[in-house]
Design an enzyme around this catalytic site. Structure first.
Site, PDB file in Angstrom:
ATOM      1  N   GLN A  96       0.904  -1.062  -0.022  1.00  0.00           N
ATOM      2  CA  GLN A  96      -0.051   0.048  -0.105  1.00  0.00           C
ATOM      3  C   GLN A  96       0.789   1.260   0.081  1.00  0.00           C
ATOM      4  O   GLN A  96       0.502   2.151  -0.624  1.00  0.00           O
ATOM      5  CB  GLN A  96      -0.920   0.030   1.282  1.00  0.00           C
ATOM      6  CG  GLN A  96      -1.678   1.434   1.136  1.00  0.00           C
ATOM      7  CD  GLN A  96      -2.703   1.609   0.379  1.00  0.00           C
ATOM      8  OE1 GLN A  96      -3.061   0.760  -0.441  1.00  0.00           O
ATOM      9  NE2 GLN A  96      -2.900   2.791   0.132  1.00  0.00           N
ATOM     10  N   GLU A  97       1.796   1.379   0.669  1.00  0.00           N
ATOM     11  CA  GLU A  97       2.798   2.590   0.944  1.00  0.00           C
ATOM     12  C   GLU A  97       3.608   2.483  -0.205  1.00  0.00           C
ATOM     13  O   GLU A  97       3.871   3.825  -0.474  1.00  0.00           O
ATOM     14  CB  GLU A  97       3.772   2.204   2.380  1.00  0.00           C
ATOM     15  CG  GLU A  97       3.074   2.422   3.397  1.00  0.00           C
ATOM     16  CD  GLU A  97       2.455   3.583   3.724  1.00  0.00           C
ATOM     17  OE1 GLU A  97       2.922   4.534   3.261  1.00  0.00           O
ATOM     18  OE2 GLU A  97       1.876   3.556   4.756  1.00  0.00           O
TER      19      GLU A  97
END
Length: 248
Positions: A96-97
């Site tokens: 996600q990051e």
């Protein structure tokens, strides 16, 4: 990008790729073939169901689980040895990051696999944020720190989702949301309740700061995306474990 039937072929190719690798080195190919016929379609259907609203995202995710994840898998496993969660959750946060890109950098200056700020990196003892191993370890320990700050009576999954939101937003917003949830008769130990009042807290604190508000209100979606990646990686990991049992 892959759509429709092509996407399904890509998904099954990803699931079969690990089978093919084991078949080359294993003397138990018949057992392996039996496993593949009985189980790969089930795994494929599970994943397709989870991603039914985002087939293009699934295509990208599967490509990166093949092309990028293997390089960092051991680091994710090592980082989670002393944590209360499985390594696939740390990998999901990292996807996600940064989409597992150790050189990733945002407009706000956060960078690396786990997109750490300079302040968080220093707090976690990380000297180089673009070093994949350091970033993963720092992010994992920071997540565990948030987890430890939450009361023990919170159910484990709810605790994980709150800690994730804290990773993204800062822990103070989660504390304020839990207080507001309790004040309004909700259950401060359930993420489903806290997430409702978290939005109210964010409006109250950041509505006059357009950029900050937009960034913070994305936190609910942030948690949902990590839940999706975590579930998918868990299915793929379960497949690998079952395959290993089949050839031993």
């Amino acid at each position: 990008m892959l759509l429709g039937g092509e996407l399904k072929k890509s998904l099954k190719h990803s699931l079969f790729s690990f089978i093919a690798l084991l078949a080359v080195v294993s003397l138990e190919a018949p057992a392996l073939a039996s496993f593949s016929q009985q189980n790969v379609n089930i795994f494929s259907e599970e994943i397709e169901f989870l991603w039914e609203d985002d087939p293009i995202g699934l295509s990208i995710f599967l490509e990166r689980t093949e092309e990028r994840l293997p390089r960092f898998e051991n680091s994710f496993k090592q980082s989670s040895v002393n944590l209360d969660v499985h390594w696939t959750l740390i990998a999901a946060i990292s996807y996600q990051e940064s989409h597992w890109n150790p050189k990733a950098i945002s407009d706000t200056g956060v960078r690396g696999m786990m997109m750490l700020t300079q302040k968080t990196a220093k707090e976690m003892g990380i000297k180089k944020r673009t070093n994949a191993e350091q970033s993963i370890l720092g992010g994992a320990n920071y997540f565990q720190k948030n987890l430890n700050r939450l009361p023990k009576e919170i159910p484990k999954l709810d605790k994980i989702w709150m800690a994730l939101a804290g990773y993204n937003l800062g822990f103070v917003n989660i504390s304020l949301a839990r207080e507001l949830t309790l004040k309004n008769g909700g259950n401060p130990n359930l993420w489903s309740d806290v997430s409702i009042y978290l939005t109210k807290i964010l409006i109250e604190r950041y509505a006059n700061e357009t950029n900050e508000f937009e960034k913070h209100v994305q936190a609910i979606e942030y948690v949902k995306r990590i839940q999706l990646y975590y579930q998918t990686l868990s299915i793929l990991n379960r497949e690998k474990e079952m395959l290993l049992l089949a050839v031993n």
